[in-house]
Design a protein around this motif. Structure first.
Motif, PDB file in Angstrom:
ATOM      1  N   ASP A 178      47.906 -19.301  18.072  1.00 43.17           N
ATOM      2  CA  ASP A 178      48.202 -20.338  17.082  1.00 43.17           C
ATOM      3  C   ASP A 178      49.593 -20.917  17.279  1.00 43.17           C
ATOM      4  N   GLN A 179      50.480 -20.077  17.743  1.00 38.75           N
ATOM      5  CA  GLN A 179      51.841 -20.509  18.033  1.00 38.75           C
ATOM      6  C   GLN A 179      52.313 -19.799  19.301  1.00 38.75           C
ATOM      7  N   THR A 180      53.431 -20.210  19.842  1.00 34.46           N
ATOM      8  CA  THR A 180      53.946 -19.596  21.061  1.00 34.46           C
ATOM      9  C   THR A 180      54.413 -18.175  20.777  1.00 34.46           C
ATOM     10  N   HIS A 181      54.032 -17.249  21.673  1.00 34.78           N
ATOM     11  CA  HIS A 181      54.394 -15.840  21.546  1.00 34.78           C
ATOM     12  C   HIS A 181      55.069 -15.361  22.817  1.00 34.78           C
ATOM     13  N   GLY A 182      55.868 -14.334  22.668  1.00 33.63           N
ATOM     14  CA  GLY A 182      56.412 -13.642  23.820  1.00 33.63           C
ATOM     15  C   GLY A 182      55.453 -12.532  24.221  1.00 33.63           C
ATOM     16  N   VAL A 183      55.169 -12.432  25.509  1.00 38.03           N
ATOM     17  CA  VAL A 183      54.309 -11.378  26.041  1.00 38.03           C
ATOM     18  C   VAL A 183      55.188 -10.464  26.881  1.00 38.03           C
ATOM     19  N   GLY A 184      55.115  -9.158  26.614  1.00 43.07           N
ATOM     20  CA  GLY A 184      55.947  -8.212  27.351  1.00 43.07           C
ATOM     21  C   GLY A 184      55.437  -7.944  28.753  1.00 43.07           C
ATOM     22  N   SER A 185      54.123  -7.836  28.891  1.00 42.88           N
ATOM     23  CA  SER A 185      53.524  -7.562  30.195  1.00 42.88           C
ATOM     24  C   SER A 185      52.032  -7.876  30.151  1.00 42.88           C
ATOM     25  N   ILE A 186      51.453  -7.976  31.332  1.00 44.39           N
ATOM     26  CA  ILE A 186      50.010  -8.187  31.467  1.00 44.39           C
ATOM     27  C   ILE A 186      49.494  -7.171  32.475  1.00 44.39           C
ATOM     28  N   ILE A 187      48.389  -6.531  32.121  1.00 45.02           N
ATOM     29  CA  ILE A 187      47.704  -5.650  33.063  1.00 45.02           C
ATOM     30  C   ILE A 187      46.276  -6.158  33.225  1.00 45.02           C
ATOM     31  N   CYS A 188      45.890  -6.389  34.467  1.00 47.41           N
ATOM     32  CA  CYS A 188      44.519  -6.804  34.787  1.00 47.41           C
ATOM     33  C   CYS A 188      43.816  -5.638  35.453  1.00 47.41           C
ATOM     34  N   ARG A 189      42.610  -5.376  35.002  1.00 49.80           N
ATOM     35  CA  ARG A 189      41.815  -4.275  35.544  1.00 49.80           C
ATOM     36  C   ARG A 189      40.454  -4.803  35.978  1.00 49.80           C
ATOM     37  N   THR A 190      39.818  -4.042  36.849  1.00 50.99           N
ATOM     38  CA  THR A 190      38.477  -4.403  37.312  1.00 50.99           C
ATOM     39  C   THR A 190      37.540  -3.226  37.124  1.00 50.99           C
ATOM     40  N   THR A 191      36.266  -3.530  36.987  1.00 56.79           N
ATOM     41  CA  THR A 191      35.263  -2.477  36.903  1.00 56.79           C
ATOM     42  C   THR A 191      34.749  -2.102  38.289  1.00 56.79           C
ATOM     43  N   GLU A 192      35.175  -2.847  39.338  1.00 60.06           N
ATOM     44  CA  GLU A 192      34.787  -2.513  40.712  1.00 60.06           C
ATOM     45  C   GLU A 192      35.584  -1.318  41.179  1.00 60.06           C
ATOM     46  N   LEU A 193      34.963  -0.523  42.028  1.00 57.24           N
ATOM     47  CA  LEU A 193      35.669   0.640  42.611  1.00 57.24           C
ATOM     48  C   LEU A 193      36.499   0.235  43.783  1.00 57.24           C
TER      49      LEU A 193
END
Length: 111
Positions: free
Chosen positions: A96-111
């Motif tokens: 809804d408004q601009t936020h600060g994001v500390g970090s992003i983690i992307c994960r996959t279900t593939e092995l």
């Protein structure tokens, strides 16, 4: 000599099969859009990009199926605790408004 050739070809094959798996994420903010290649399963922090975020899109992937990835934008830089939303290729995160994001983690279900 044959042993050295075999060892070098084995190392080359192993390095090619261990290519870096990445999620391609677009961060929208007041300064415009920034495209990031985020390594899968790593805590990603770029304060100057993540300090003002209005939306996050998962738009692509490298060496992993796009539909197997989800990314989580955390409040804290440690990549755990409270988070905003789970971002998938079919489900961007809108704020809804601009936020600060500390970090992003992307994960996959593939092995």
């Amino acid at each position: 000599m044959k042993a050295i050739t075999f060892l070098l070809s084995t190392i080359s094959l192993a390095s090619s099969t261990l290519a870096l798996r990445e999620a391609v994420v677009v961060i929208e903010g007041p300064k415009g859009n920034t495209t990031l290649d985020i390594p899968v399963d790593q805590n990603y922090q770029i304060p100057d990009v993540l300090n003002a975020v209005s939306s996050i899109y998962l738009v692509g992937s490298k060496e992993v199926g796009l539909d197997t990835i989800n990314c989580i934008p955390y409040l804290a830089s440690v990549g755990q605790g409270p988070y905003y939303a789970v971002v998938r290729s079919t489900e961007p995160a809108y704020f809804d408004q601009t936020h600060g994001v500390g970090s992003i983690i992307c994960r996959t279900t593939e092995l």
